[in-house]
Design a protein around this motif. Structure first.
Motif, PDB file in Angstrom:
ATOM      1  N   MET A  43      23.666 -95.747 -78.896  1.00 13.65           N
ATOM      2  CA  MET A  43      24.098 -96.913 -78.104  1.00 13.65           C
ATOM      3  C   MET A  43      22.931 -97.830 -77.712  1.00 13.65           C
ATOM      4  O   MET A  43      23.072 -99.046 -77.694  1.00 13.65           O
ATOM      5  CB  MET A  43      24.920 -96.464 -76.895  1.00 13.65           C
ATOM      6  CG  MET A  43      24.162 -96.166 -75.642  1.00 13.65           C
ATOM      7  SD  MET A  43      23.963 -97.645 -74.625  1.00 13.65           S
ATOM      8  CE  MET A  43      22.998 -96.974 -73.278  1.00 13.65           C
ATOM      9  N   HIS A  44      21.755 -97.250 -77.443  1.00  6.78           N
ATOM     10  CA  HIS A  44      20.612 -98.064 -77.046  1.00  6.78           C
ATOM     11  C   HIS A  44      20.170 -98.960 -78.206  1.00  6.78           C
ATOM     12  O   HIS A  44      20.009-100.179 -78.046  1.00  6.78           O
ATOM     13  CB  HIS A  44      19.474 -97.148 -76.569  1.00  6.78           C
ATOM     14  CG  HIS A  44      18.257 -97.877 -76.117  1.00  6.78           C
ATOM     15  ND1 HIS A  44      17.006 -97.564 -76.568  1.00  6.78           N
ATOM     16  CD2 HIS A  44      18.084 -98.920 -75.284  1.00  6.78           C
ATOM     17  CE1 HIS A  44      16.124 -98.383 -76.016  1.00  6.78           C
ATOM     18  NE2 HIS A  44      16.753 -99.208 -75.222  1.00  6.78           N
ATOM     19  N   ASP A  45      20.006 -98.382 -79.403  1.00  8.81           N
ATOM     20  CA  ASP A  45      19.638 -99.175 -80.582  1.00  8.81           C
ATOM     21  C   ASP A  45      20.715-100.222 -80.888  1.00  8.81           C
ATOM     22  O   ASP A  45      20.406-101.390 -81.155  1.00  8.81           O
ATOM     23  CB  ASP A  45      19.476 -98.265 -81.815  1.00  8.81           C
ATOM     24  CG  ASP A  45      18.109 -97.581 -81.866  1.00  8.81           C
ATOM     25  OD1 ASP A  45      17.840 -96.775 -80.973  1.00  8.81           O
ATOM     26  OD2 ASP A  45      17.326 -97.882 -82.780  1.00  8.81           O
ATOM     27  N   ALA A  46      21.986 -99.791 -80.862  1.00  9.96           N
ATOM     28  CA  ALA A  46      23.081-100.703 -81.239  1.00  9.96           C
ATOM     29  C   ALA A  46      23.165-101.889 -80.279  1.00  9.96           C
ATOM     30  O   ALA A  46      23.324-103.040 -80.712  1.00  9.96           O
ATOM     31  CB  ALA A  46      24.398 -99.945 -81.265  1.00  9.96           C
ATOM     32  N   ASN A  47      23.038-101.629 -78.979  1.00  3.60           N
ATOM     33  CA  ASN A  47      23.142-102.742 -78.023  1.00  3.60           C
ATOM     34  C   ASN A  47      21.944-103.686 -78.085  1.00  3.60           C
ATOM     35  O   ASN A  47      22.012-104.810 -77.596  1.00  3.60           O
ATOM     36  CB  ASN A  47      23.360-102.209 -76.598  1.00  3.60           C
ATOM     37  CG  ASN A  47      24.814-101.840 -76.374  1.00  3.60           C
ATOM     38  OD1 ASN A  47      25.719-102.604 -76.717  1.00  3.60           O
ATOM     39  ND2 ASN A  47      25.052-100.665 -75.825  1.00  3.60           N
ATOM     40  N   HIS A  48      20.854-103.217 -78.711  1.00  3.85           N
ATOM     41  CA  HIS A  48      19.713-104.117 -78.951  1.00  3.85           C
ATOM     42  C   HIS A  48      19.862-104.868 -80.272  1.00  3.85           C
ATOM     43  O   HIS A  48      19.013-105.696 -80.614  1.00  3.85           O
ATOM     44  CB  HIS A  48      18.403-103.322 -79.010  1.00  3.85           C
ATOM     45  CG  HIS A  48      17.760-103.130 -77.673  1.00  3.85           C
ATOM     46  ND1 HIS A  48      17.349-104.179 -76.889  1.00  3.85           N
ATOM     47  CD2 HIS A  48      17.454-102.009 -76.977  1.00  3.85           C
ATOM     48  CE1 HIS A  48      16.807-103.712 -75.773  1.00  3.85           C
ATOM     49  NE2 HIS A  48      16.861-102.403 -75.790  1.00  3.85           N
ATOM     50  N   GLY A  49      20.894-104.514 -81.056  1.00  2.00           N
ATOM     51  CA  GLY A  49      21.067-105.170 -82.365  1.00  2.00           C
ATOM     52  C   GLY A  49      20.223-104.532 -83.447  1.00  2.00           C
ATOM     53  O   GLY A  49      19.930-105.169 -84.464  1.00  2.00           O
ATOM     54  N   ALA A  50      19.803-103.253 -83.224  1.00  2.00           N
ATOM     55  CA  ALA A  50      18.918-102.596 -84.191  1.00  2.00           C
ATOM     56  C   ALA A  50      19.663-101.663 -85.145  1.00  2.00           C
ATOM     57  O   ALA A  50      19.059-101.114 -86.055  1.00  2.00           O
ATOM     58  CB  ALA A  50      17.845-101.790 -83.441  1.00  2.00           C
ATOM     59  N   TYR A  51      20.964-101.459 -84.926  1.00  2.00           N
ATOM     60  CA  TYR A  51      21.684-100.437 -85.698  1.00  2.00           C
ATOM     61  C   TYR A  51      22.208-100.982 -87.018  1.00  2.00           C
ATOM     62  O   TYR A  51      22.069-100.360 -88.054  1.00  2.00           O
ATOM     63  CB  TYR A  51      22.840 -99.890 -84.847  1.00  2.00           C
ATOM     64  CG  TYR A  51      23.098 -98.426 -85.076  1.00  2.00           C
ATOM     65  CD1 TYR A  51      22.375 -97.459 -84.382  1.00  2.00           C
ATOM     66  CD2 TYR A  51      24.047 -98.001 -85.984  1.00  2.00           C
ATOM     67  CE1 TYR A  51      22.591 -96.116 -84.593  1.00  2.00           C
ATOM     68  CE2 TYR A  51      24.280 -96.654 -86.199  1.00  2.00           C
ATOM     69  CZ  TYR A  51      23.551 -95.713 -85.501  1.00  2.00           C
ATOM     70  OH  TYR A  51      23.767 -94.382 -85.719  1.00  2.00           O
ATOM     71  N   PHE A  52      22.852-102.148 -86.941  1.00  2.00           N
ATOM     72  CA  PHE A  52      23.386-102.789 -88.150  1.00  2.00           C
ATOM     73  C   PHE A  52      22.806-104.191 -88.269  1.00  2.00           C
ATOM     74  O   PHE A  52      22.098-104.654 -87.375  1.00  2.00           O
ATOM     75  CB  PHE A  52      24.922-102.875 -88.079  1.00  2.00           C
ATOM     76  CG  PHE A  52      25.607-101.539 -88.056  1.00  2.00           C
ATOM     77  CD1 PHE A  52      25.538-100.685 -89.150  1.00  2.00           C
ATOM     78  CD2 PHE A  52      26.327-101.137 -86.937  1.00  2.00           C
ATOM     79  CE1 PHE A  52      26.177 -99.450 -89.124  1.00  2.00           C
ATOM     80  CE2 PHE A  52      26.964 -99.907 -86.906  1.00  2.00           C
ATOM     81  CZ  PHE A  52      26.894 -99.060 -88.007  1.00  2.00           C
ATOM     82  N   ARG A  53      23.194-104.894 -89.337  1.00  2.00           N
ATOM     83  CA  ARG A  53      22.665-106.252 -89.515  1.00  2.00           C
ATOM     84  C   ARG A  53      23.469-107.276 -88.723  1.00  2.00           C
ATOM     85  O   ARG A  53      22.951-108.309 -88.348  1.00  2.00           O
ATOM     86  CB  ARG A  53      22.671-106.620 -90.999  1.00  2.00           C
ATOM     87  CG  ARG A  53      21.606-105.844 -91.765  1.00  2.00           C
ATOM     88  CD  ARG A  53      21.274-106.449 -93.098  1.00  2.00           C
ATOM     89  NE  ARG A  53      20.168-105.713 -93.702  1.00  2.00           N
ATOM     90  CZ  ARG A  53      20.336-104.608 -94.426  1.00  2.00           C
ATOM     91  NH1 ARG A  53      21.532-104.119 -94.645  1.00  2.00           N
ATOM     92  NH2 ARG A  53      19.289-103.974 -94.930  1.00  2.00           N
TER      93      ARG A  53
END
Ligand SMILES: [Zn+2]
Length: 365
Positions: free
Chosen positions: A86-96
């Motif tokens: 969740m931390h990576d995803a909410n920073h926009g780091a998980y997907f393009r």
């Protein structure tokens, strides 16, 4: 003290220009793919552990030993989801794409009981833009419960904060799961950052996420266990996860080696944002691969603050580039060598902040 209405940093500087160039060169297409595979594999492990532990605990009627193991697995799985997904995803780091990142970030709502919509303002805007700035960074502004930086006013009870703050860390999660999000929406702000009431899909995500969280964490267990057992287990689970999350984030910023600033400091002199981020942040245990894996690279918070949209699986390699350039450009870069050293520094910082500015007899006591 009145606060300047708008704070801004200078975004340039040789340090960040050179660091960005070298990090871009390092992150070739092949390395980026490897990082993403490692990131997604962690997500599968975290989600699998969470589901297996919950199923065993709630539906499996385990004995005491297996029940305790499953309870530990539930705490570990939730923490991994928080730090590594969740931390990576909410920073926009998980997907393009933003849409997929927000969808993955919604695991904060459904699995942690926290609004991802509010998290993105609290964490991405208030904390990441104004790190360790009094009144702006909600993580470091905890009055009247604790004083975390010198510019905040002293109070007699803060003298004991290095003892009682751990209990506060335990209930922070519960606070956000219950009244914290709602109070922030009613106020329309977090710190000094505006928080608009969610609309359309954001509102659907907020309401459905809370409903899903309450269903799996409380309602379904009530069909299998007495209410008092569900309440006790839920409180214990929530408090341990909250303590792990709060301490992990605080060890990077709320320590003796970190810099702090008031809005007046920033209004008086223009600062380079990248230098401010490095000097208000401290890494810990950079050589501990197990801890790095478990906390989603949050022991490399300097690199996280400079490159929040890069998956955390790249931080250990990026750290070598950042540290070398920090030395080259005279930027103070600190890494604690052990978890014990980081915890001790947090404890001492809290003790110093609690005593600072109190009458001499108290300060010496
Ligand atoms: Zn972050």
């Amino acid at each position: 003290m009145s606060q300047p209405s708008k704070l801004s940093f200078d975004n340039g500087g040789d340090f960040i220009r050179q660091t960005r160039r070298e990090v871009d060169e390092y992150l070739s297409a092949r390395i980026r793919t490897q990082g993403r595979i490692a990131l997604y594999a962690k997500g599968v492990v975290a989600f699998g552990l969470l589901i297996a532990s919950w199923t065993t605990l709630v539906l499996g009627h385990p004995g005491v030993s297996l029940g305790l193991i499953a309870f530990g697995g539930l705490i570990l799985g939730t923490s991994l989801m928080a730090f590594c997904v969740m931390h990576d995803a909410n920073h926009g780091a998980y997907f393009r794409t933003r849409r997929w990142n927000h969808l993955m970030g919604w695991t904060a709502d459904a699995l942690l009981g926290l609004s991802s919509y509010a998290w993105r303002v609290k964490h991405n805007v208030a904390h990441h833009t104004y790190t360790n700035v009094d009144g702006y960074d909600a993580d470091i502004t905890q009055m009247p419960f604790a004083r975390l930086m010198p510019v905040q006013a002293p109070r007699p009870w803060y003298r004991l904060q290095h003892y009682y703050i751990w209990a506060l860390y335990c209930v922070m999660g519960l606070r956000w799961q219950t009244v914290g999000d709602i109070a922030a929406f009613a106020r329309g702000s977090i710190g000094t950052s505006a928080l608009r009431f969610p609309r359309r899909w954001d509102l659907v995500g907020l309401v459905s996420g809370k409903a899903i969280f309450v269903t799996w964490a409380i309602v379904v267990p009530l069909f299998f266990y007495p209410w008092w057992a569900v309440v006790c287990a839920y409180l214990a689970y929530s408090m341990v996860v909250s303590l792990i999350m709060a301490v992990t984030f605080q060890l990077a910023h709320c320590v003796e080696e970190a810099d702090f600033a008031s809005p007046q400091d920033l209004a008086a002199e223009s600062r380079l944002w990248a230098v401010h981020e490095v000097e208000t942040t401290v890494n810990f245990c950079p050589r501990n691969r197990v801890l790095t894996w478990l906390v989603g690279g949050l022991n490399y918070q300097i690199e996280h603050h400079l490159f929040p949209r890069v998956p955390h699986t790249h931080y250990p390699e990026i750290a070598e580039i950042v540290e070398r350039n920090a030395k080259l450009h005279g930027v103070r870069y600190v890494a604690q060598h052990s978890l014990h050293a980081a915890l001790r520094s947090h404890f001492r910082h809290l003790r110093t902040m609690g005593r600072m500015g109190m009458p001499v007899a108290l300060e010496m006591g």
